[in-house]
Scaffold this active site. Structure first.
Site, PDB file in Angstrom:
ATOM      1  CB  SER A 188      36.449  49.645  47.969  1.00 14.95           C
ATOM      2  OG  SER A 188      35.371  50.245  47.291  1.00 14.95           O
ATOM      3  CG  ASP A 209      33.495  56.553  51.646  1.00 16.15           C
ATOM      4  OD1 ASP A 209      33.087  56.810  50.500  1.00 16.15           O
ATOM      5  OD2 ASP A 209      34.165  55.542  51.916  1.00 16.15           O
ATOM      6  CG  HIS A 241      35.628  54.982  48.778  1.00 15.78           C
ATOM      7  ND1 HIS A 241      34.830  54.319  49.697  1.00 15.78           N
ATOM      8  CD2 HIS A 241      35.972  54.047  47.850  1.00 15.78           C
ATOM      9  CE1 HIS A 241      34.709  53.057  49.346  1.00 15.78           C
ATOM     10  NE2 HIS A 241      35.400  52.862  48.233  1.00 15.78           N
TER      11      HIS A 241
END
Length: 205
Positions: free
Chosen positions: A104, A154, A185
Site C-alpha cells: 500500500s 480494490d 485492498h
C-alpha cells in the site's frame, strides 16, 4: 544520508546474502512486515523503516491531501531522503542483491524510489500500489525484476492504474509480473505465494 535517518528494525540475516527493505502500509510500523519477510525468505537480512509522516497519528512515508491525491513535492523530498537511507545500509552491508517489498503506502514509496533511482533495487515486490500520476522513470530498468500484486476490486488502487504502472515499468525495461486476486485492498494467500516464488527465483539467480 545516515543509516539512522529513520527509526527502523533490522534482521541480521546472512552476511553477504540478499538484503530486503520492507515498507509498511499506512498506520503500520517498522515491525509490520517482518513476519512476512521471514515467511517468504527464511533467514533473510532485512531493514524495515517506519514512515516519518503522521496522518492523524497513522505513520506514512509521504503526505497526501486526500485519498489518492499526493503532495508531489513532499513525495519527491521523502523519496530522496529514503534513497539516501537505503544507500547507506547497502554500502554498509554489501549484500549480494537488494530487494524492496512494500504494501500500500509502502509500495508507493518503493515505486517512487524505483522511478527516481532505477539502479537502487535489483528486484521489488509492490503489493497493492497506487500511482495516480504518470511515472517518470529516471533511467533504464533493464534486468530489474518487479512483481505487482493487486485486487481487481480494490477501491483504493483501481485495477486500471495498476495495469498502467506495469505498462510503464515494462516500457522502461523491467521484467514485470502481475498477480491478481478478485478481492480489494487486502493481502491474500495467492499473492503471498506469488511473492514467495518470485523472491526464490530472484535470490537463487
Amino acid at each position: 544520508m545516515s543509516k539512522d535517518a529513520y527509526t527502523y528494525t533490522a534482521l541480521p540475516g546472512t552476511p553477504g546474502g540478499p538484503l530486503i527493505f520492507l515498507f509498511h502500509g499506512t498506520g503500520g510500523n517498522e515491525n509490520q512486515l517482518l513476519g512476512l519477510a521471514l515467511e517468504l525468505l527464511p533467514g533473510v537480512a532485512a531493514i524495515s523503516p517506519r514512515g516519518d509522516v503522521s496522518e492523524q497519528g497513522a505513520a506514512r512515508f509521504f503526505r497526501r491531501t486526500a485519498e489518492g491525491v499526493y503532495d508531489m513535492d513532499d513525495l519527491a523530498a521523502r523519496t530522496k531522503k529514503m534513497a539516501g537511507f537505503v544507500r547507506a545500509h547497502v554500502e554498509a552491508a554489501k549484500p549480494s542483491s537488494v530487494i524492496g517489498l512494500g504494501f500500500s503506502n509502502g509500495a508507493n514509496i518503493l515505486a517512487s524510489l524505483i522511478f527516481a533511482e532505477p539502479a537502487l533495487f535489483d528486484a521489488a515486490v509492490l503489493m497493492h500500489p497506487l500511482i495516480p500520476f504518470e511515472p517518470d522513470v529516471k533511467g533504464d530498468l533493464a534486468e530489474r525484476r518487479i512483481l505487482i500484486t493487486a485486487g481487481r476490486n480494490d477501491p483504493i488502487g483501481p485495477s486500471a492504474l495498476t495495469t498502467r504502472l506495469a505498462t510503464h515499468l515494462r516500457a522502461s525495461g523491467a521484467e514485470v509480473t502481475l498477480e491478481w486476486h478478485d478481492g480489494g485492498h487486502e493481502m491474500r494467500q495467492n499473492e503471498i505465494e506469488a511473492a514467495r516464488r518470485f523472491l526464490a527465483a530472484v535470490t537463487n539467480g
